[in-house]
Write a protein that holds these residues in place. Sequence first.
Motif, mmCIF file in Angstrom:
data_model
loop_
_atom_site.group_PDB
_atom_site.id
_atom_site.type_symbol
_atom_site.label_atom_id
_atom_site.label_comp_id
_atom_site.label_asym_id
_atom_site.label_seq_id
_atom_site.Cartn_x
_atom_site.Cartn_y
_atom_site.Cartn_z
ATOM 1 N N ASP A 54 -18.305 -7.595 -37.612
ATOM 2 C CA ASP A 54 -17.927 -8.935 -37.164
ATOM 3 C C ASP A 54 -19.141 -9.766 -36.783
ATOM 4 O OD1 ASP A 54 -15.302 -8.233 -37.582
ATOM 5 O OD2 ASP A 54 -14.919 -7.723 -35.488
ATOM 6 N N THR A 55 -20.182 -9.130 -36.269
ATOM 7 C CA THR A 55 -21.405 -9.868 -35.946
ATOM 8 C C THR A 55 -22.060 -10.413 -37.207
ATOM 9 O OG1 THR A 55 -21.761 -8.461 -34.001
ATOM 10 C CG2 THR A 55 -23.646 -9.710 -34.814
ATOM 11 N N VAL A 56 -22.095 -9.612 -38.267
ATOM 12 C CA VAL A 56 -22.667 -10.076 -39.526
ATOM 13 C C VAL A 56 -21.814 -11.188 -40.130
ATOM 14 C CG1 VAL A 56 -23.254 -9.390 -41.882
ATOM 15 C CG2 VAL A 56 -23.810 -7.881 -39.975
ATOM 16 N N LEU A 57 -20.500 -11.055 -40.029
ATOM 17 C CA LEU A 57 -19.613 -12.079 -40.582
ATOM 18 C C LEU A 57 -19.604 -13.355 -39.756
ATOM 19 C CD1 LEU A 57 -16.524 -9.892 -41.593
ATOM 20 C CD2 LEU A 57 -18.296 -10.809 -43.092
ATOM 21 N N GLY A 58 -20.092 -13.298 -38.518
ATOM 22 C CA GLY A 58 -20.116 -14.483 -37.677
ATOM 23 C C GLY A 58 -18.763 -14.856 -37.106
ATOM 24 N N VAL A 59 -17.913 -13.881 -36.846
ATOM 25 C CA VAL A 59 -16.588 -14.119 -36.277
ATOM 26 C C VAL A 59 -16.516 -13.426 -34.925
ATOM 27 C CG1 VAL A 59 -15.529 -14.322 -38.553
ATOM 28 C CG2 VAL A 59 -15.598 -12.096 -37.423
#
Length: 320
Positions: A54-59
């Motif tokens: 989720d951190t990589v996806l920006g959510v």
Amino acid sequence: MHQLNADVHYPLDLVGIFAFALSGCLLAIRKDFGIFGTVVLGEITGLGGGLFRDTVLGVPPVAFTDLGYALAPMVAAALAYTSHAAQRNPMVCEVLDAAAVALFSVTGTLKALHHGFAPLPSCALGIATAVAGGAVSSVLTREIPAVLRWDQDLAAAPAVAGAVGVTALHAAGMLSLTTALGTGIAAFALRLLTLRYHWRSPRSLMWRAAPGTGPGPALAPDSAWVPGTHREPGPVWAPGTAREPGPTRAPDPALPGARTAAGASAPPRPPGLRDPEPPLRICLPRTARPRQVHGNPGLPLSDSTVQLRLPAPDGTARPR
């Protein structure tokens, strides 16, 4: 794609979190962690991969927005503390870890594709989602992550198979609920096969080289041998023949407690000589197998060591 993500992602995520957390809790119990440390390691193992994804996806991480994600590791910790069968069977961790890696590789790749990532980054993010939690838990317990070791029966194989399978199905337009579940089951079965038949990745050429040419301290050069010429082999001892005895050492009369012929105490030890040291305690790493810990013969250790029986000062053999 959105409906497939909603139908598959949440239930598979919960199952994968529970399996990963239970594996981490059992590892914490074998490491003799307290109840708080066991819950913390279960939370990190179960939620670490999802937090990274989720951190990589920006959510916003779903671990902080959905109560079920936080409760699943707590239930796993309670089950690990009360289930004697799970604690005494070392294969339970392997099977749970295989199931969680297969599920997370599918769900991580699906979520990356849902957020518009290209196939290759989606595949990479799915693999990272599957192995991140277990890698962090291994580091916290002072172990080398299994996915980085050549002797861990292709631990990363289910993650790669699941992520590549979902990406290929999406590129071919055949991704559905049935095919996504089938990919996860196939990745899980692949991991079970690697555990059953001990399939391993090849070692580097440096480690497979002949003895004496691999890594390690270099041998002292032989002044009597010229490079490029033939070296005569040394004497070889054949089984069944007499071996020349080595030199015997007379007892030192200066050792503590030694007596002379007249019965008087030995003279003082010359300066510079040390008292005889006790036998060394040697620990050799080996693969995991059950060993008695704190009086519990059924509790295995994942990084246990070989116990050697070395001669004690009194001549008896004691475990070291």
